[in-house]
Structure formats: structure tokens, C-alpha cells
Design a protein around this motif. Structure first.
Motif, PDB file in Angstrom:
ATOM      1  N   ILE A  57     -89.485  56.631  58.402  1.00 50.31           N
ATOM      2  CA  ILE A  57     -89.140  57.176  59.603  1.00 50.31           C
ATOM      3  C   ILE A  57     -89.503  58.364  60.099  1.00 50.31           C
ATOM      4  N   ASN A  58     -90.295  58.429  61.465  1.00 48.77           N
ATOM      5  CA  ASN A  58     -90.452  59.552  61.825  1.00 48.77           C
ATOM      6  C   ASN A  58     -89.833  59.960  63.183  1.00 48.77           C
ATOM      7  N   TYR A  59     -89.742  61.165  63.712  1.00 48.65           N
ATOM      8  CA  TYR A  59     -88.958  61.326  65.033  1.00 48.65           C
ATOM      9  C   TYR A  59     -89.546  62.490  65.413  1.00 48.65           C
ATOM     10  N   VAL A  60     -89.731  62.720  66.820  1.00 47.26           N
ATOM     11  CA  VAL A  60     -90.149  63.863  67.469  1.00 47.26           C
ATOM     12  C   VAL A  60     -89.034  64.854  67.070  1.00 47.26           C
ATOM     13  N   ASP A  61     -89.717  66.150  66.634  1.00 44.76           N
ATOM     14  CA  ASP A  61     -88.587  67.200  66.268  1.00 44.76           C
ATOM     15  C   ASP A  61     -87.603  67.200  67.208  1.00 44.76           C
ATOM     16  N   SER A  62     -87.623  67.477  68.698  1.00 45.63           N
ATOM     17  CA  SER A  62     -86.788  67.709  69.702  1.00 45.63           C
ATOM     18  C   SER A  62     -85.741  66.829  69.605  1.00 45.63           C
ATOM     19  N   LEU A  63     -85.651  65.735  69.036  1.00 48.33           N
ATOM     20  CA  LEU A  63     -84.934  64.435  69.456  1.00 48.33           C
ATOM     21  C   LEU A  63     -83.954  64.211  67.933  1.00 48.33           C
ATOM     22  N   LYS A  64     -84.398  64.890  66.856  1.00 50.20           N
ATOM     23  CA  LYS A  64     -83.735  64.738  65.607  1.00 50.20           C
ATOM     24  C   LYS A  64     -82.468  65.169  65.689  1.00 50.20           C
ATOM     25  N   GLY A  65     -81.494  64.179  65.045  1.00 50.92           N
ATOM     26  CA  GLY A  65     -79.977  64.546  65.127  1.00 50.92           C
ATOM     27  C   GLY A  65     -79.456  63.805  66.300  1.00 50.92           C
ATOM     28  N   ARG A  66     -80.004  63.567  67.507  1.00 49.13           N
ATOM     29  CA  ARG A  66     -79.602  62.858  68.469  1.00 49.13           C
ATOM     30  C   ARG A  66     -79.808  61.385  68.649  1.00 49.13           C
ATOM     31  N   PHE A  67     -81.221  61.003  68.323  1.00 46.71           N
ATOM     32  CA  PHE A  67     -81.560  59.912  68.365  1.00 46.71           C
ATOM     33  C   PHE A  67     -81.794  59.037  66.925  1.00 46.71           C
ATOM     34  N   THR A  68     -81.498  57.731  66.685  1.00 48.97           N
ATOM     35  CA  THR A  68     -81.644  57.167  65.386  1.00 48.97           C
ATOM     36  C   THR A  68     -82.427  55.941  65.633  1.00 48.97           C
ATOM     37  N   ILE A  69     -83.396  55.628  64.976  1.00 46.88           N
ATOM     38  CA  ILE A  69     -84.406  54.425  64.988  1.00 46.88           C
ATOM     39  C   ILE A  69     -83.898  53.628  63.667  1.00 46.88           C
ATOM     40  N   SER A  70     -84.067  52.310  64.171  1.00 45.33           N
ATOM     41  CA  SER A  70     -83.743  51.492  62.900  1.00 45.33           C
ATOM     42  C   SER A  70     -84.485  49.957  63.094  1.00 45.33           C
ATOM     43  N   ARG A  71     -84.632  49.265  62.293  1.00 45.27           N
ATOM     44  CA  ARG A  71     -85.265  47.937  62.517  1.00 45.27           C
ATOM     45  C   ARG A  71     -84.551  46.970  61.625  1.00 45.27           C
ATOM     46  N   ASP A  72     -84.826  45.571  62.077  1.00 45.50           N
ATOM     47  CA  ASP A  72     -84.359  44.534  61.365  1.00 45.50           C
ATOM     48  C   ASP A  72     -85.578  43.630  61.163  1.00 45.50           C
TER      49      ASP A  72
END
Length: 121
Positions: A57-72
Motif C-alpha cells: 500500500i502507498n498513500y500520498v503523504d498528506s492523506l496518511k492517517g485519514r484515508f485507508t485503502i483496502s481491496r478484496d
């Protein structure tokens, strides 16, 4: 032709949460990376987060902690949980995925149609 279908967008007040969904419209051979991008009015489309089939998983730094990506992987679906939303999160959110073609086994990049997220103050 396979499509990426997004849902879950809408309007919410600042501090609220939304969960976005994106699924392939038909059965596919495999999907490698799945990602979310967003485009605010008057701005360029920007990367939000991505997740590979192996779970990297990778996030843009500015959204880390507020947004969570996941997949099935079984459902060929990717999710984006968005918490503590701010008015500056207002944008059209797009799903993106690298999907393997049944006929030639090559991977092709697909975009969803976008889903609007509006956060009011």
C-alpha cells in the motif's frame, strides 16, 4: 469490455466519513495494482492511494492517517475509507486499475467514471 464501476460518493459535512467502492464490471483474469485518484475543480488529477494484489500500500503523504485503502481480491473490488473529511477533500474521485486481459494476458490500465465527493464546512 471490462469497466471499473465506482460508488459511495456523496455530500457530507466536515469531520464526517465516506467509503468509496470500485469494482470490475465483469470477471477478469487478474488485477495487479488498484488505486484511487482525485481531481478537485480547477486542479490536476492527483494520486491518493494504491494497493497491489500482494497488499503493498502507498498513500500520498498528506492523506496518511485519514484515508485507508483496502481491496478484496476475490471480488475484484477496492475500497477507500475516508475519515475526518475536510472541505479541501472535495473532488471527483477516480478508481484506476491494471487488469489482465483474457485473450492476450497483457495488462491494461483502466479508469472508472468518477464519483463526486463534496465536503461542506
Amino acid at each position: 469490455q471490462v469497466q471499473l464501476v465506482e460508488s459511495g460518493g456523496g455530500s457530507v459535512q466536515a469531520g464526517g466519513s465516506l467509503r468509496l467502492y470500485c469494482a470490475a464490471s465483469e470477471r477478469v483474469l487478474s488485477i495487479n495494482s488498484m488505486a484511487w485518484y482525485r481531481q478537485a475543480p480547477g486542479k490536476q488529477r492527483e494520486f491518493v492511494a494504491s494497493v497491489t494484489s500482494d497488499g503493498d500500500i502507498n498513500y500520498v503523504d498528506s492523506l496518511k492517517g485519514r484515508f485507508t485503502i483496502s481491496r478484496d481480491n476475490a471480488k475484484n473490488t477496492v475500497y477507500l475509507q475516508m475519515n475526518s473529511l475536510k472541505p479541501e477533500d472535495t473532488a471527483v474521485y477516480y478508481c484506476n486499475a491494471d487488469i489482465q486481459n483474457y485473450s492476450n494476458y497483457k495488462y491494461y490500465n483502466y479508469w472508472g467514471q468518477g464519483t463526486q465527493v463534496t465536503v461542506s464546512s
